[in-house]
Design an enzyme around this catalytic site. Structure first.
Site, PDB file in Angstrom:
ATOM      1  N   ASN A  11       0.753  -1.448   0.095  1.00 30.08           N
ATOM      2  CA  ASN A  11      -0.158  -0.030  -0.109  1.00 30.08           C
ATOM      3  C   ASN A  11       0.797   1.249   0.011  1.00 30.08           C
ATOM      4  O   ASN A  11       1.349   1.496   0.967  1.00 30.08           O
ATOM      5  CB  ASN A  11      -0.777   0.078   1.240  1.00 30.08           C
ATOM      6  N   TRP A  12       1.086   1.891  -1.254  1.00 26.51           N
ATOM      7  CA  TRP A  12       2.030   3.302  -1.253  1.00 26.51           C
ATOM      8  C   TRP A  12       1.527   4.041  -0.796  1.00 26.51           C
ATOM      9  O   TRP A  12       2.210   5.384  -0.807  1.00 26.51           O
ATOM     10  CB  TRP A  12       2.431   3.115  -2.975  1.00 26.51           C
ATOM     11  N   HIS A 103      -9.540   0.743   5.033  1.00 25.14           N
ATOM     12  CA  HIS A 103      -8.160   1.260   5.646  1.00 25.14           C
ATOM     13  C   HIS A 103      -8.655   2.003   6.833  1.00 25.14           C
ATOM     14  O   HIS A 103      -9.314   3.078   6.781  1.00 25.14           O
ATOM     15  CB  HIS A 103      -7.291   1.796   4.700  1.00 25.14           C
ATOM     16  N   GLU A 105      -6.898   4.713   7.723  1.00 20.20           N
ATOM     17  CA  GLU A 105      -6.922   6.032   7.284  1.00 20.20           C
ATOM     18  C   GLU A 105      -8.058   6.362   6.635  1.00 20.20           C
ATOM     19  O   GLU A 105      -8.498   7.700   7.091  1.00 20.20           O
ATOM     20  CB  GLU A 105      -5.605   6.102   6.634  1.00 20.20           C
ATOM     21  N   GLY A 181       2.553   2.545  10.851  1.00 20.24           N
ATOM     22  CA  GLY A 181       3.498   3.741  10.639  1.00 20.24           C
ATOM     23  C   GLY A 181       4.181   4.114  12.093  1.00 20.24           C
ATOM     24  O   GLY A 181       4.809   5.001  11.935  1.00 20.24           O
ATOM     25  N   GLY A 242       2.970  -1.027   4.208  1.00 21.67           N
ATOM     26  CA  GLY A 242       3.074   0.507   3.922  1.00 21.67           C
ATOM     27  C   GLY A 242       4.484   0.844   3.662  1.00 21.67           C
ATOM     28  O   GLY A 242       4.996   0.615   2.570  1.00 21.67           O
TER      29      GLY A 242
HETATM   30  P1  13P Z   1       2.985   0.456   7.735  1.00 24.65           P
HETATM   31  O1  13P Z   1       3.592  -0.828   7.119  1.00 24.65           O
HETATM   32  O2  13P Z   1       3.654   1.832   7.231  1.00 24.65           O
HETATM   33  O3  13P Z   1       3.198   0.378   9.303  1.00 24.65           O
HETATM   34  O4  13P Z   1       1.663   0.700   7.166  1.00 24.65           O
HETATM   35  C1  13P Z   1       0.744  -0.260   7.207  1.00 24.65           C
HETATM   36  C2  13P Z   1      -0.398  -0.045   6.466  1.00 24.65           C
HETATM   37  O5  13P Z   1      -1.158   0.964   6.794  1.00 24.65           O
HETATM   38  C3  13P Z   1      -0.766  -0.844   5.139  1.00 24.65           C
HETATM   39  O6  13P Z   1      -1.963  -0.493   4.644  1.00 24.65           O
END
Ligand code: 13P
Length: 260
Positions: A11-12, A103, A105, A181, A242
């Site tokens: 997931n970019w 997601h 977010e 993240g 991510g």
């Molecule tokens: P990270 O791998 O940056 O923690 O993000 C995970 C994510 O939200 C993938 O959808």
């Protein structure tokens, strides 16, 4: 237990530009053999879907590179006056086979409820896409001992009305919000516990045979050095990555960790 093909998706998010999207996709495709036997999916920002499709040499829904394309979001409608939205058939049209839905977010920053996610899941399935449906608890919910309640509500709500026979057509991603993240990965035991719960919920919506076919990814600070321990758990069928998906040198070793 049914053999499930592992699936690792990048997931970019809202990162990279056109040139970097193209070169990262080419790099992943050229090293695809390092993760043989693992389904690989790249989910760039929607404006770069065509760029990545061309780097992956996608033609008419098939991928000679063996790397599939996915959107990061989609509308629950197929066309019309929905400014700024992207319809599932449009994702299919540019070569997508997958779409990330719900997601955290999208849920926390853009107000997506379980009902909205469910409507999108239906639209994506109708278009022939494989939805990657995300669920996961906040830190305060985990600390309050509410993880199982929160994840159960999200799974049931986000899959409301999906026919039992359609459940194997989707992928679930368990992404604890506190691990996204943050560099704070769930322990393999914490992740496995929730993955097993999700599978039992899926069995409740269908039956154990059907639930055993559904792939459940873990997401949240997955890195090359923690992927192997996660992959060793019986109900962790892949990863939604991510930050570490933005470099082929990180993404490929993560995917390789899920080889049988
Ligand atoms: P990270 O791998 O940056 O923690 O993000 C995970 C994510 O939200 C993938 O959808």
């Amino acid at each position: 237990m049914a053999a499930r093909t592992p699936i690792v998706a990048g997931n970019w998010k809202m990162n990279l530009d056109r040139a970097k999207s193209h070169s990262l996709a080419e790099a992943v495709a050229s090293r695809r053999g390092e993760a043989a036997g693992v389904d690989l999916v790249l989910c760039p920002p929607s404006v770069y879907l065509e760029t990545v499709a061309s780097a992956l040499k996608l033609v008419g829904g098939s991928s000679p590179s063996g790397v599939a394309l996915g959107g990061q979001n989609a509308c629950d409608k197929t066309s019309g006056a929905f400014t700024g939205e992207v319809a599932p058939p449009m994702l299919v049209d540019v070569g997508c086979r997958y779409v990330i839905l719900g997601h955290s977010e999208r849920r926390t920053l853009y107000g997506e409820t379980d009902a909205i996610v469910a409507a999108k899941v239906h639209a994506a399935l109708a278009a022939g896409l494989t939805p990657i449906v995300c669920v996961g608890e906040l830190l305060e919910e985990r600390e309050a001992g509410r993880t199982a309640d929160v994840v159960s509500k999200q799974v049931r709500g986000s899959l409301a009305g999906v026919a039992a026979a359609d459940l194997p057509k989707l992928v679930i991603a368990y992404e604890p919000v506190w691990a996204i993240g943050t560099g704070k990965v769930a322990t393999p035991e914490q992740a496995q516990e929730v993955h097993a719960l999700v599978r039992s919920l899926l069995a409740g919506l269908s039956d154990t045979t059907t639930a055993a076919k559904v792939r459940i990814q873990y997401g949240g600070s997955v890195k090359p050095d923690n992927a192997k321990d996660l992959a060793a758990k019986p109900d962790i069928d892949g990863a939604l990555v991510g930050g570490a998906s933005l470099k082929a040198d990180d993404f490929l070793p993560i995917a390789a960790a899920f080889r049988g």
